[in-house]
Design an enzyme around this catalytic site. Sequence first.
Site, short mmCIF file in Angstrom:
data_model
loop_
_atom_site.label_atom_id
_atom_site.label_comp_id
_atom_site.label_asym_id
_atom_site.label_seq_id
_atom_site.Cartn_x
_atom_site.Cartn_y
_atom_site.Cartn_z
N SER A 1 0.80 -1.24 0.00
CA SER A 1 0.00 0.00 0.00
C SER A 1 0.83 1.28 0.00
O SER A 1 0.29 2.35 -0.27
CB SER A 1 -0.93 0.02 1.21
OG SER A 1 -2.07 -0.74 0.94
N LYS B 1 0.63 3.28 -3.08
CA LYS B 1 -0.58 4.06 -3.39
C LYS B 1 -0.31 5.56 -3.37
O LYS B 1 -0.94 6.33 -4.10
CB LYS B 1 -1.70 3.72 -2.40
CG LYS B 1 -2.22 2.28 -2.51
CD LYS B 1 -3.15 1.95 -1.34
CE LYS B 1 -3.69 0.54 -1.42
NZ LYS B 1 -4.47 0.19 -0.21
N TYR C 1 -1.90 -3.34 -11.05
CA TYR C 1 -1.96 -3.03 -9.61
C TYR C 1 -1.09 -3.99 -8.78
O TYR C 1 -0.38 -3.57 -7.87
CB TYR C 1 -3.42 -3.08 -9.14
CG TYR C 1 -3.61 -2.90 -7.65
CD1 TYR C 1 -3.53 -1.64 -7.05
CD2 TYR C 1 -3.87 -3.99 -6.82
CE1 TYR C 1 -3.70 -1.48 -5.68
CE2 TYR C 1 -4.04 -3.84 -5.45
CZ TYR C 1 -3.96 -2.58 -4.89
OH TYR C 1 -4.11 -2.43 -3.53
N TYR D 1 -4.38 3.54 7.37
CA TYR D 1 -5.72 2.94 7.30
C TYR D 1 -6.61 3.50 8.41
O TYR D 1 -6.51 4.68 8.73
CB TYR D 1 -5.67 1.40 7.38
CG TYR D 1 -4.55 0.75 6.64
CD1 TYR D 1 -4.40 0.94 5.26
CD2 TYR D 1 -3.65 -0.08 7.29
CE1 TYR D 1 -3.38 0.30 4.58
CE2 TYR D 1 -2.63 -0.73 6.60
CZ TYR D 1 -2.49 -0.52 5.25
OH TYR D 1 -1.49 -1.13 4.57
N VAL E 1 1.07 -3.81 3.80
CA VAL E 1 0.95 -5.10 4.51
C VAL E 1 2.22 -5.94 4.47
O VAL E 1 2.30 -6.97 5.14
CB VAL E 1 -0.21 -5.98 4.01
CG1 VAL E 1 -1.54 -5.48 4.47
CG2 VAL E 1 -0.16 -6.18 2.52
N1 GLN Z 1 -1.50 -5.35 -2.43
C1 GLN Z 1 -2.26 -5.21 -1.22
C2 GLN Z 1 -3.73 -5.37 -1.48
O1 GLN Z 1 -4.23 -4.84 -2.42
C3 GLN Z 1 -1.97 -3.87 -0.62
C4 GLN Z 1 -2.77 -3.65 0.64
C5 GLN Z 1 -1.97 -3.10 1.77
O2 GLN Z 1 -0.74 -3.01 1.76
N2 GLN Z 1 -2.67 -2.78 2.80
O3 GLN Z 1 -4.43 -6.05 -0.76
#
Ligand code: GLN
Length: 313
Positions: free
Chosen positions: A69, A72, A197, A249, A267
């Site tokens: 994430s 992003k 993605y 988050y 994550v």
């Molecule tokens: N690639 C992960 C997903 O889309 C990224 C989510 C994350 O790092 N929280 O679930």
Amino acid sequence: MGDDMRCETSEELKAFVMEAKQYTKNGKVADYIPALGKENPDDLSIAVHYPDGSCVSAGEIDKKFTLQSISKVISLALVLMDRGSEYVFQRVGMEPTGDPFNSIAKLETMAPAKPLNPMINAGALVVTSMIKGKSVEERFQRLLTFIQELAGDETVQYCEEVARSEFETAHLNRALCYFLKQHRIIEGDVEELLDLYTKQCSIEMNCLDLAKIGLVFAMDGVDPLNARQIMPKDIARICKTFMVTCGMYNASGEFAIKVGIPAKSGVSGGIMGAVPGTVGIGIFGPALDEKGNSIAGIKLLELLSQKYGLSMF
Ligand code: GLN
């Protein structure tokens, strides 16, 4: 940052890492992406990058991890440059959700169904769908080149194993995409978007590179090592604001109170911090808390923020 430039190990940081490391046993490595499940939950490392080019670190800083994430924030910066903020924010909102990062719930209850912000999966998928380019390859290459520029490291690549592992198991993200397509928030082929993605999320680096990227955001889009403006100041500002309001988050409020710096987690256990005008921080600690943030990484940032008065509030 290539192998030629090394970070100095800091005894002070080492002591903070030792203290924060105790918390790794209360966390769990993410395994919903099977390839991530192999990480060692005890790992914890940090690099802090200063605008004068110096860098201090502690832990196994050579270890690579995928951005997940954290990517992003960077895809958002690229898309804002590609499309302008009016176009982007017609398709994705600016508000925190209070829900887990992969939640689908608000999409159905909000009208229009546009995702609330670009840091949750639904919003990030919309952002990635807006990266300009004629093919998945070209669009991915543009993002990767941008990330290499930010890190000042052209060896940065993506991890094929993690990308494949996520692509094969991304049932929830597929569901989000089809929902968004039904509501005309995204266009085009869903499998191609997921391919792009999952590759984006699998871009990997060590915490030195991550600290360097954090530094560029901290310095309003300027790479202080070569005085180059890599992204407009206003875009760096928008990204940092999202890092404060949604970067951790649905733990972003507590994090703002306890740490008080713009940060983005993934994550994989990575956290990128950007202390405005001051330093960039890269952390890797794969044991996660129940909200999906690096449990010892957050503790480490709390200790640093208290000790050095890093909170912006
Ligand atoms: N690639 C992960 C997903 O889309 C990224 C989510 C994350 O790092 N929280 O679930």
